[in-house]
Design an enzyme around this catalytic site. Structure first.
Site, short mmCIF file in Angstrom:
data_model
loop_
_atom_site.label_atom_id
_atom_site.label_comp_id
_atom_site.label_asym_id
_atom_site.label_seq_id
_atom_site.Cartn_x
_atom_site.Cartn_y
_atom_site.Cartn_z
N ASP A 34 -19.26 1.49 -2.04
CA ASP A 34 -18.70 2.82 -2.25
C ASP A 34 -19.78 3.89 -2.30
O ASP A 34 -19.47 5.08 -2.14
CB ASP A 34 -17.91 2.84 -3.55
CG ASP A 34 -16.41 2.81 -3.31
OD1 ASP A 34 -15.99 2.95 -2.14
OD2 ASP A 34 -15.65 2.66 -4.28
N GLY B 34 -7.21 9.67 -8.12
CA GLY B 34 -6.49 8.49 -8.57
C GLY B 34 -6.79 8.29 -10.03
O GLY B 34 -7.09 9.25 -10.76
N PRO C 86 -0.77 11.11 -15.03
CA PRO C 86 -0.21 12.47 -15.11
C PRO C 86 1.30 12.51 -14.92
O PRO C 86 1.96 13.44 -15.40
CB PRO C 86 -0.94 13.23 -13.99
CG PRO C 86 -1.56 12.20 -13.13
CD PRO C 86 -1.79 11.00 -13.98
N GLY D 265 -3.98 7.96 -4.94
CA GLY D 265 -2.65 7.87 -5.53
C GLY D 265 -2.07 9.18 -6.00
O GLY D 265 -0.94 9.56 -5.64
N GLY E 239 -3.42 12.31 -5.48
CA GLY E 239 -3.55 13.28 -4.40
C GLY E 239 -2.49 13.14 -3.33
O GLY E 239 -2.02 14.13 -2.76
N GLU E 240 -2.08 11.91 -3.05
CA GLU E 240 -1.11 11.66 -1.99
C GLU E 240 0.33 11.84 -2.45
O GLU E 240 1.20 12.16 -1.63
CB GLU E 240 -1.28 10.23 -1.46
CG GLU E 240 -2.60 10.00 -0.73
CD GLU E 240 -2.84 8.53 -0.40
OE1 GLU E 240 -1.89 7.73 -0.51
OE2 GLU E 240 -3.97 8.18 -0.04
#
Length: 398
Positions: free
Chosen positions: A148, A208, A282, A328, A330-331
């Site tokens: 990463d 995410g 959230p 997750g 953001g999408e």
């Protein structure tokens, strides 16, 4: 006969997996088969995949992680039906200052990667345990480590160095950046969605349970919010993000907390969970913010930190040509995207509320000065592509 790579994304209590055919030059973006083992260290582990709904499995208490891996390998062999499994590719969070490209793992590489565990304690040890256990199960099967941190190797020196004595930088204490496989996929995918505009000044928000921003120019990383560790930058689900280091000194020197206790707090008890006292997700906080002041405060700070960091990154890029949401939250979280972009109205950002609610690819309105996109990330495909390049260098995945 097809040749297959199994991609593993190992966390502390779960293992996600996907199976990709690398025998052709163009690898399908969609895995032939994928799934997840969840709750590995808990009392009720579950297994589910593309053809099987999640159900309880028995892993035992002595070596549950090893048993989960063995379970995945057995199911993989059943899916292959005689085709060849040629490698297993792993998302490894930290490659340190030595590993900037994917590598085949041997004993020496494994020892090196273990030395980076303190830099990414939530992720690094579990990927390495998986590699070690799978090497024991089949030493002849290649294990590919995909990092990463690698995508951020292009950061200019002024972004890498920290405001500490230069000798600290020479010892390898610097900004590394994370979520690189996600951002690397964006570098492939965004030109497909937006053409040459994707080569301009782009900010990608990977939101995410962990979260960071990456500023890209010409599809390369030139700025990012995570730094030496995956604690820096944005406020996250359970992680604090950037903090005044004086706070940490105070907790250790005045409140007499041990470094281990401070680390536990920063990684597991802070962020949305810590401030709200309710949840790290959230979605949960949005449902109760009307009656729970701390949930409302936690969400407000979460959004504010993202807006502030985007503003800072716009300055570092010298402007902005595109904003992209991925991962997750953001999408899939239209309300969080709306609140963030409302905070960016000074840049001329305007959303199409219907498109945003539908998680459309382009969610900005025609009047917006800057296009805003939602792009699904695909770290597993990126790892499979790296394995293909190592094992079959004559082929290309794009």
């Amino acid at each position: 006969m097809s040749q297959w790579v199994l991609v593993l994304n190992c966390g502390s209590s779960s293992i996600k997996f996907g199976l990709f055919d690398i025998s052709q030059a163009v690898i399908s973006r969609k895995p032939r088969w994928n799934g997840k083992v969840d709750g590995i260290l808990g009392t009720g582990p579950t297994y589910g995949d593309s053809v099987t709904t999640p159900h309880a499995i028995a892993l035992g208490s002595e070596h549950p992680y090893s048993e989960a891996l063995r379970h995945i390998i057995e199911r993989t062999q059943a899916q292959l039906q005689g085709d060849a499994l040629v490698a297993i590719a792993h998302r490894v969070v930290h490659g340190g200052s030595r590993y900037f490209t994917p590598v085949l793992v041997n004993d020496e590489v494994l020892r090196d990667l273990c030395s980076y565990i303190p830099l990414a304690p939530l992720h690094q040890p579990f990927a390495l345990e998986a590699i070690e256990r799978l090497l024991e199960i089949d030493p002849s099967l290649p294990q590919v480590a995909c990092f990463d941190t690698a995508f951020h190797h292009t950061l200019p020196e002024v972004e890498q160095v920290l405001p500490l004595p230069y000798a600290v930088f020479e010892r390898g204490i610097r900004r590394y950046g994370f979520h690189g496989l996600s951002y690397e996929y964006m570098a492939v995918h965004l030109p497909e969605l937006a053409g040459d505009r994707a080569r301009g000044r782009v900010i990608v928000a990977h939101l995410g349970s962990g979260a960071s921003l990456c500023g890209m120019q010409d599809l390369q990383s030139v700025a990012t919010t995570m730094s030496f560790s995956a604690l820096d930058g944005l406020m996250m689900g359970t992680r604090s993000g950037a903090l005044d280091p004086g706070v940490l000194l105070h907790m250790m020197e005045v409140e007499h907390l041990t470094p281990a206790r401070v680390g536990e707090m920063l990684y597991h008890e802070s962020g949305l969970l810590g401030l709200s006292g309710i949840a790290a997700d959230p979605r949960v906080l949005l449902q109760c913010e009307a009656t729970e002041p701390r949930a409302r405060l936690a969400l407000a700070l979460y959004v504010r930190r993202i807006v502030r960091e985007i503003g800072s990154m716009v300055a570092a890029l010298g402007g902005l040509d595109m904003l992209v949401f991925t991962a997750g939250i953001g999408e899939h979280n239209a309300e969080i995207r709306l609140r963030i972009t409302q905070g960016l109205a000074f840049l001329g950002v305007q959303l199409d509320l219907t498109a945003n609610q539908a998680d459309a690819t382009v969610i900005s309105s025609a009047a917006s000065a800057i296009p805003v996109l939602v792009a699904l990330t695909n770290e597993e495909w990126m790892a499979a592509s790296h394995a293909q390049r190592l094992l079959k260098p004559g082929l290309s995945e794009v």
